[in-house]
Design a protein around this motif. Structure first.
Motif, mmCIF file in Angstrom:
data_model
loop_
_atom_site.group_PDB
_atom_site.id
_atom_site.type_symbol
_atom_site.label_atom_id
_atom_site.label_comp_id
_atom_site.label_asym_id
_atom_site.label_seq_id
_atom_site.Cartn_x
_atom_site.Cartn_y
_atom_site.Cartn_z
ATOM 1 N N ALA A 471 -38.058 8.493 18.236
ATOM 2 C CA ALA A 471 -38.892 9.473 17.524
ATOM 3 C C ALA A 471 -38.574 10.142 16.310
ATOM 4 N N ALA A 472 -37.066 10.205 16.277
ATOM 5 C CA ALA A 472 -36.350 10.569 14.823
ATOM 6 C C ALA A 472 -36.555 9.662 13.647
ATOM 7 N N CYS A 473 -36.602 8.461 14.193
ATOM 8 C CA CYS A 473 -36.954 7.461 13.085
ATOM 9 C C CYS A 473 -38.491 7.566 12.486
ATOM 10 N N LEU A 474 -39.232 8.029 13.309
ATOM 11 C CA LEU A 474 -40.506 7.746 12.869
ATOM 12 C C LEU A 474 -41.129 8.984 11.738
ATOM 13 N N GLY A 475 -40.463 10.155 11.546
ATOM 14 C CA GLY A 475 -40.879 11.183 10.711
ATOM 15 C C GLY A 475 -41.245 10.874 9.285
ATOM 16 N N GLU A 476 -40.276 10.101 8.836
ATOM 17 C CA GLU A 476 -40.358 9.808 7.248
ATOM 18 C C GLU A 476 -41.924 9.025 7.083
ATOM 19 N N TRP A 487 -47.296 12.430 14.852
ATOM 20 C CA TRP A 487 -45.980 13.528 14.436
ATOM 21 C C TRP A 487 -45.789 14.426 15.214
ATOM 22 N N ILE A 488 -47.025 15.356 15.358
ATOM 23 C CA ILE A 488 -46.976 16.502 16.566
ATOM 24 C C ILE A 488 -46.554 15.862 18.098
ATOM 25 N N ILE A 489 -47.268 14.765 18.508
ATOM 26 C CA ILE A 489 -47.222 14.189 19.701
ATOM 27 C C ILE A 489 -45.745 13.660 19.783
ATOM 28 N N VAL A 490 -45.183 13.171 18.940
ATOM 29 C CA VAL A 490 -43.970 12.618 18.950
ATOM 30 C C VAL A 490 -42.730 13.717 18.926
#
Length: 718
Positions: A471-476, A487-490
């Protein structure tokens, strides 16, 4: 993380091991999630359109003559009707799962296009209405807007803004190219479909669903099982497609009728039965009919006519070789509606993708080819069947859990590599696998649905640690592509992970990233709360770098909430903390955001000083994209101060750099600002040329409204 967001500020995330100017996470060990920091360095190219997206015709389509005629009548253009007959904007095709709704809708669409009814193209969307996570109306609008060529960053947040833009784009397409057909497959509720209604009477919306959906005000067509004759014809045609000389169905007409009856005259079950005959060319039809009857009698009733389909699944599954049966079970557990070859390989374990097994399952009609080469999907009934097989056996449950863990490991490794590429700056170590930003974005775009589902596994204790890191790797990426719903789901999944998944620091990072997503969706008060919690948690954990990032993001959010003085205080604190940590790049972004906020507060001279300092720091860090954005912001502040010549010089530095990065939207903004400064400096010729350059850049970014505005200003100067 650092990211350019909407262009009005730079967001900061944190986590992992801080080591000065950048984070190298490849050899690090983490007890929780992390977000490496970096900066966006180029804008994605203009989004392509996808208005010829109609799937291929179903091979061997047969029967349904009456239903097909009624459906074509509903799709017929209004220009061919009398004034007394109003156009049918929506046609809704309903029926049981496996009854052939998608095949009939696709056949009707192909015939309608063949008659030239939809020169504007076809938009196709699978709403996955009966999956665990159906596509929402808001998500559907975003997908259709991208298919119509809208840049992801230009897709607004929220239904109320997306729906008018969607209707406007459809109307524009209608004027330029002609009528468009929207095919929304597999809907389960009117809420998924109502936002997709076109505003232009030329267009048509065709919906398939297991439910009738009378709320749509549509022409309703209920699809029943095939007639005995149609079922017989489907079986015969299916075996003859494989071998034109195969006459078993014709030779055993009585047994074929019995076989069709055991399949409930449902096309999906009939196709599976035909595949069993094709795969065993010596099997009499009567023998298969007897076997299917025996399996049917031993199966639990699934309701709504699905029992016959279940019998076909069970018989086919039991006849599969061991590796094919294992692959089918594991595919039923895969995240996302489609599975790439790579994910299939991760599911089964070390080695090359199981292509032979996938091809064999496709021939057995247990697996379907996906929307792209090298991708596969399961009918949702097959997925339910496979998951049920796993759930009913303790050994298979453990096998499935191990497969999901492998998928998470695969996703985590390559999502981190893609994330590192998106954040890469010159002079840093090259990330693995992805040679450039475009490759990283392409992989993330393809796997997005699966990545989001896999990250949501964070709620399960066995997968929590890895899923939270994912999840932390997907923010960018999700920020860049403006997939804020995802992003909110993650983010919420990471927050709801069991406490062992990273503890307090993990929660802090998740709160920070969730705050950014909430702010981007306009939920600023919730975002302020999230960043405050993130700051407090980082402080309690003694994580000074994370605290700094939280202060910076809190400042951006307070500015968005109109609390400008509080925002200035928060950003000033973040700046001091970055300075103390000797994080020059973090300091640069915070100076830039502080300059924007000071300008908004009317403190123009201070804003100019802050932005000039940010520009120098970006130059020292060799971050040309950050430098260009700061030049553009500095030009605005100089213009506010009445320093037109200095503003023209500052604005002039930005667009060429942004063009190098193919950041066309921000290049258009920079050209427009430069033209505006020329105009106010009484240089109409230069202003006109620059407005036209802005229009060209906006056009390349697929931002027609902004392009039109720039052209209008250019025309006014002729």
């Amino acid at each position: 993380m650092f990211g350019s967001g909407s262009g009005d500020g730079v967001v900061v995330g944190e986590g992992g091991r801080y080591g000065g100017d950048h984070i190298d996470a490849r050899d690090a060990t983490f007890n929780g999630p992390f977000v490496a920091k970096g900066d966006f360095h180029q804008h994605a190219a203009a989004a392509p359109t996808a208005v010829d997206a109609l799937p291929a015709r179903v091979a061997g389509f047969t029967g349904r003559a009456g239903e097909l005629g009624r459906l074509l009548d509903a799709l017929e253009p209004s220009s061919d009707r009398g004034e007394a007959t109003p156009p049918v904007l929506v046609a809704a095709l309903s029926g049981l799962g496996g009854i052939g709704k998608t095949a009939l809708a696709g056949e009707a669409a192909h015939r309608a296009c063949g008659r030239g009814w939809f020169p504007g193209g076809v938009l196709f969307l699978d709403l996955h209405g009966y999956d665990d996570e159906p596509v929402s109306g808001e998500q559907a609008l975003a997908a259709l807007l991208r298919a119509l060529g809208v840049e992801p960053k230009d897709i607004p947040v929220g239904m109320d803004q997306r729906a008018p833009l969607y209707r406007s784009r459809l109307a524009e397409r209608g004027r330029e190219r002609g009528a468009v057909l929207i095919l929304a497959d597999n809907a389960s509720s009117p809420d998924q479909v109502l936002p997709l209604l076109p505003g232009d009477v030329r267009h048509r919306l065709l919906v398939t669903s297991r439910d009738k959906l009378p709320q749509l005000g549509a022409r309703l067509l209920a699809l029943d099982e095939l007639t005995s004759g149609e079922a017989y014809e489907l079986l015969d045609r299916a075996v003859r497609i494989a071998d034109p000389a195969d006459s078993r169905v014709e030779d055993e007409a009585g047994a074929a009728a019995e076989l069709a009856a055991h399949c409930g005259h449902l096309p999906l079950a009939l196709q599976i039965a035909a595949a069993l005959l094709v795969l065993d060319s010596g099997k009499p039809v009567a023998e298969l009919a007897t076997e299917l009857s025996e399996f049917r009698n031993r199966l639990d009733h699934l309701g709504d006519g699905k029992r016959s389909v279940r019998a076909a699944f069970d018989l086919s599954y039991r006849r599969l070789p061991r590796e094919q049966a294992r692959l089918l079970r594991l595919l039923a557990l895969a995240p996302g509606p489609e599975v790439s070859n790579e994910v299939a390989a991760a599911l089964v374990g070390p080695g090359a993708p199981p292509l032979r097994e996938l091809e064999a399952l496709a021939r057995a009609h247990l697996v379907e080819r996906g929307g792209r080469r090298g991708w596969w999907r399961l009918h949702d009934l097959v997925r339910v069947f496979g998951a049920g097989v796993v759930e009913g056996d303790a050994g298979l449950r453990e096998e499935g859990a191990a497969a999901r863990q492998r998928v998470l490991g695969f996703y985590s490794r390559w999502a981190l590599a893609a994330d590192n590429r998106l954040r890469w700056l010159p002079g840093r170590a090259e990330p693995e696998r992805f040679a450039d930003r475009g490759e990283a974005l392409a992989w993330l775009d393809g796997e997005r649905a699966g990545l989001v589902v896999a990250a949501s596994w964070a709620r399960e204790e066995r997968f929590a640690d890895t899923a939270v890191r994912l999840a932390a790797c997907l923010g960018e990426y999700l920020h860049w592509r403006r997939h804020f719903d995802d992003w909110i789901i993650v983010g919420r999944a990471a927050l709801e992970a069991p406490h062992g998944a990273g503890g307090r620091l993990s929660e802090a990072i998740a709160q920070n990233n969730l705050g950014i997503a909430l702010r981007e969706t306009g939920r600023v008060e919730e975002a302020v709360e999230a960043h405050n919690r993130a700051r407090d948690l980082h402080q309690a954990a003694g994580d000074r770098h994370g605290e700094t990032a939280a202060w910076s993001n809190l400042g951006l959010t307070l500015r968005e909430a109109g609390r400008v003085e509080e925002a200035i205080d928060a950003l000033a604190r973040a700046r001091r903390l970055f300075q103390a940590a000797k994080d020059r790049h973090g300091e640069a972004t915070t100076w830039s955001n502080l300059g924007l906020t000071l300008r908004e507060a009317g403190r123009v001279e201070e804003a100019i000083e802050a932005l000039a300092h940010a520009r120098r720091l970006f130059q020292a860090a060799k971050d040309r994209h950050g430098e260009a954005m700061t030049w553009n912001s500095l030009g605005r502040a100089l213009r506010d101060a009445g320093l037109m010549e200095e503003a023209i010089e500052a604005h002039g530095r930005a667009p060429e750099i942004l063009c190098e990065f193919e950041d066309w939207y921000r290049a258009g903004d920079a050209f427009h600002n430069l033209a505006f400064a020329h105009e106010h400096a009484h240089r109409p010729a230069e202003a006109r040329v620059t407005y036209l350059r802005a229009a060209d850049a906006y056009t390349r970014a697929d931002a027609p409204a902004e392009a039109a505005q720039s052209r209008t200003r250019a025309e006014a100067l002729e």
